[in-house]
Design an enzyme around this catalytic site. Structure first.
Site, PDB file in Angstrom:
ATOM      1  NE  ARG A 117     -27.079   3.870   3.111  1.00  0.00           N
ATOM      2  CZ  ARG A 117     -28.386   3.702   3.328  1.00  0.00           C
ATOM      3  NH1 ARG A 117     -29.267   4.437   2.667  1.00  0.00           N
ATOM      4  NH2 ARG A 117     -28.819   2.831   4.203  1.00  0.00           N
ATOM      5  CB  SER A 155     -24.058  -0.119   7.102  1.00  0.00           C
ATOM      6  OG  SER A 155     -25.184  -0.468   7.866  1.00  0.00           O
ATOM      7  CD  GLU A 197     -23.365   2.667   3.717  1.00  0.00           C
ATOM      8  OE1 GLU A 197     -23.390   3.732   4.366  1.00  0.00           O
ATOM      9  OE2 GLU A 197     -24.239   1.801   3.795  1.00  0.00           O
TER      10      GLU A 197
END
Length: 353
Positions: free
Chosen positions: A173, A242, A338
């Site tokens: 990520r 997410s 995130e």
């Protein structure tokens, strides 16, 4: 009264509602907004921002951002299209894709063309241009594995350029685009895809779902089915996918966790660290299906934060910080969100501030 201002091919609009452009459906107004379809548009937009002393916020698919109610900045909405084959041989095909292409549509297109590699990433929301930024991943595949290079407009050097995958420093990520978010505007992404099927089925229930029908199309369909069964449609339940990253812990920390919680889902990493399933941590902390006001964690997938009824950014922050607190209290792990958090000047803020 605000007026729209026209340039050669681009239009600046004032006081534009961004609710349709962010998948969490937050009520957001941008003082200045423009949609760009070319590098020339980007250059004109940046010149306008400089002339009017405005910060720039680059908007892609709006699926990974947390926005305040008012943004006093120039929002540049990427809409650069195109899928162009650069070269191919018997093993690989190189494809250059505009940053404004819808990611899922591009994945479907690759499967129709019998190009392989991206099928595990089907149904991820957003646009192609955002895919390298946080190195999107799902079901054992990360997009960085199939990116050859990223084409950018470099705001520091005031010119276009190309950054190789190696120089993007892809990790979980993460990429250089997160380290220096104000420098580069991604215009295109060049992918190197396989022409022979090499299906990755080593994640969760995917192998069982695919069964004996070992085709890329079936793999893609099963990924779509699994995602749809667990993840809410942003049109029905506004969300950003997410919400938290899966935490990565060292060996010592993992041994502490596994001794206390023997069923904790975990994934060993190449460097010896261990990735822990954030959704499981949130579920065990009592947040699966739980709401705090109009914001909560989805009842089918604890990792997804949902705006149930006209939530503000303050509502969202209150909820995710409560989740962080409860998970930390139980597991001594601080979950990291995130999505990127912006302030009212269009600048990125740290979630801990």
């Amino acid at each position: 009264m605000f007026k729209n201002r026209f340039f050669n091919t681009m239009q600046i609009q004032n006081q534009v509602q961004l609710k349709p452009f962010n998948t969490l459906s937050l009520d957001v107004t941008a003082s200045h907004y423009t949609k760009v379809k070319s590098i020339e548009d980007i250059e004109e937009a940046l010149a306008f921002a400089k002339e009017h002393e405005l910060n720039v916020l680059v908007l892609s698919g709006g699926s990974n951002m947390l926005l305040p109610q008012q943004i006093n900045a120039l929002v540049i909405h990427l809409d650069i299209q195109g899928i162009d084959v650069l070269s191919e041989d018997q093993d690989f095909i190189r494809v250059k894709v505009g940053a404004g292409q819808v990611w899922h549509d591009f994945v479907l297109y690759t499967t129709k063309q019998n190009w392989f590699g991206l099928q595990n990433l089907a149904l991820i929301p957003g646009l192609v241009g955002a895919s390298p930024v946080q190195n999107i991943g799902a079901y054992g595949v990360e997009v960085g594995e199939f990116i050859e290079s990223v084409q950018v407009y470099d705001r520091l050097l005031k010119q276009t350029g190309s950054i190789s995958a190696a120089d993007c420093h892809f990790s979980y990520r993460h990429s250089i685009f997160k380290d220096d978010p104000a420098r580069y505007i991604i215009t295109h992404v060049t992918f190197k895809l396989l022409k022979q099927a090499n299906l990755k089925l080593n994640y969760g229930d995917l192998k069982q779902a695919v069964g004996d029908n070992l085709t890329a199309e079936n793999l893609q369909n099963q990924v779509i089915h699994i995602r749809q069964s667990k993840l809410p449609d942003p049109k029905e339940y506004p969300n950003v996918g997410s919400f938290f990253k899966n935490p990565i812990v060292n060996t010592q920390e993992f041994e502490r966790l596994i001794a206390q919680f023997s069923t904790i889902p975990h994934y060993p990493q190449a460097n010896g660290n261990v990735k822990i399933a954030a959704g499981w941590l949130i579920d065990q902390a009592g947040w699966k299906g739980k709401q705090l006001g109009v914001v909560g964690m989805f009842h089918k997938q604890a990792l997804v934060l949902v705006n149930y009824a006209n939530a503000s950014l303050a509502d969202v922050k209150k909820t995710y910080q409560a989740v962080q607190h409860d998970v930390e209290q139980r597991f001594q792990i601080m979950l990291e969100p995130e999505p990127v958090l912006y302030n009212n000047l269009g600048l990125i803020e740290n979630h801990t501030e």
